[in-house]
Design a protein around this motif. Structure first.
Motif, PDB file in Angstrom:
ATOM      1  N   UNK A  54       0.838  -1.207   0.000  1.00  9.57           N
ATOM      2  CA  UNK A  54       0.000   0.000   0.000  1.00  9.57           C
ATOM      3  C   UNK A  54       0.867   1.248   0.000  1.00  9.57           C
ATOM      4  N   UNK A  55       1.948   1.227   0.757  1.00  9.71           N
ATOM      5  CA  UNK A  55       2.858   2.375   0.761  1.00  9.71           C
ATOM      6  C   UNK A  55       3.454   2.597  -0.621  1.00  9.71           C
ATOM      7  N   UNK A  56       3.863   1.517  -1.260  1.00  9.44           N
ATOM      8  CA  UNK A  56       4.455   1.634  -2.596  1.00  9.44           C
ATOM      9  C   UNK A  56       3.435   2.176  -3.597  1.00  9.44           C
ATOM     10  N   UNK A  57       2.226   1.624  -3.556  1.00  7.06           N
ATOM     11  CA  UNK A  57       1.182   2.049  -4.494  1.00  7.06           C
ATOM     12  C   UNK A  57       0.768   3.501  -4.280  1.00  7.06           C
ATOM     13  N   UNK A  58       0.886   3.978  -3.047  1.00  8.71           N
ATOM     14  CA  UNK A  58       0.482   5.347  -2.713  1.00  8.71           C
ATOM     15  C   UNK A  58       1.666   6.281  -2.548  1.00  8.71           C
ATOM     16  N   UNK A  59       2.818   5.853  -3.055  1.00  4.65           N
ATOM     17  CA  UNK A  59       4.031   6.675  -3.035  1.00  4.65           C
ATOM     18  C   UNK A  59       4.344   7.184  -1.626  1.00  4.65           C
ATOM     19  N   UNK A  60       4.168   6.305  -0.651  1.00  3.62           N
ATOM     20  CA  UNK A  60       4.437   6.613   0.767  1.00  3.62           C
ATOM     21  C   UNK A  60       3.668   7.835   1.261  1.00  3.62           C
ATOM     22  N   UNK A  61       2.532   8.110   0.655  1.00  6.60           N
ATOM     23  CA  UNK A  61       1.721   9.260   1.042  1.00  6.60           C
ATOM     24  C   UNK A  61       0.498   8.779   1.831  1.00  6.60           C
ATOM     25  N   UNK A  62       0.755   8.192   2.996  1.00 10.70           N
ATOM     26  CA  UNK A  62      -0.331   7.676   3.825  1.00 10.70           C
ATOM     27  C   UNK A  62      -0.341   8.339   5.204  1.00 10.70           C
ATOM     28  N   UNK A  63       0.261   9.495   5.288  1.00  9.65           N
ATOM     29  CA  UNK A  63       0.226  10.279   6.509  1.00  9.65           C
ATOM     30  C   UNK A  63       0.969   9.671   7.686  1.00  9.65           C
ATOM     31  N   UNK A  64       1.869   8.756   7.421  1.00 10.86           N
ATOM     32  CA  UNK A  64       2.620   8.124   8.498  1.00 10.86           C
ATOM     33  C   UNK A  64       1.875   7.004   9.193  1.00 10.86           C
ATOM     34  N   UNK A  65       0.618   6.813   8.831  1.00 10.46           N
ATOM     35  CA  UNK A  65      -0.207   5.806   9.500  1.00 10.46           C
ATOM     36  C   UNK A  65       0.214   4.382   9.164  1.00 10.46           C
ATOM     37  N   UNK A  66       0.643   4.153   7.944  1.00  7.96           N
ATOM     38  CA  UNK A  66       1.102   2.810   7.573  1.00  7.96           C
ATOM     39  C   UNK A  66       2.373   2.461   8.337  1.00  7.96           C
ATOM     40  N   UNK A  67       3.269   3.429   8.495  1.00  7.84           N
ATOM     41  CA  UNK A  67       4.484   3.186   9.275  1.00  7.84           C
ATOM     42  C   UNK A  67       4.141   2.867  10.725  1.00  7.84           C
TER      43      UNK A  67
END
Length: 90
Positions: A54-67
């Motif tokens: 998901x991070x890769x598909x969204x260019x790591x633009x997940x607001x830090x929540x995935x991390x």
């Protein structure tokens, strides 16, 4: 694992720098001995891998929540291992 060892592990997790958690969850529980715990550990690994996708598909633009979710999965993985250790001491 003894309470003092578990407390030391918890303190180590709290004191570790953020970059120290780059390691992915491991699968180190024998499914022949602890089938449910091994399956739970496998699911944490699958969830971690899906978050990475998901991070890769969204260019790591997940607001830090995935991390943050990945860090919680790493912690869950450790707790599952500790559960297996506790069962081994019975």
């Amino acid at each position: 694992m003894m309470k003092t060892a578990k407390a030391a592990l918890a303190l180590g997790l709290l004191a570790a720098p953020a970059g120290a958690f780059a390691q992915e969850p491991v699968q180190n529980i024998d499914p022949q001995r602890h089938g449910n715990l091994a399956a739970a550990q496998d699911l944490t690994r699958q969830a971690y891998d899906r978050l990475s996708l998901a991070q890769k598909e969204n260019h790591n633009n997940l607001g830090g929540h995935a991390d943050k979710a990945k860090e919680l999965l790493r912690q869950a993985n450790i707790e599952i291992r500790l559960a297996a250790d506790a069962a081994n001491q019975r």
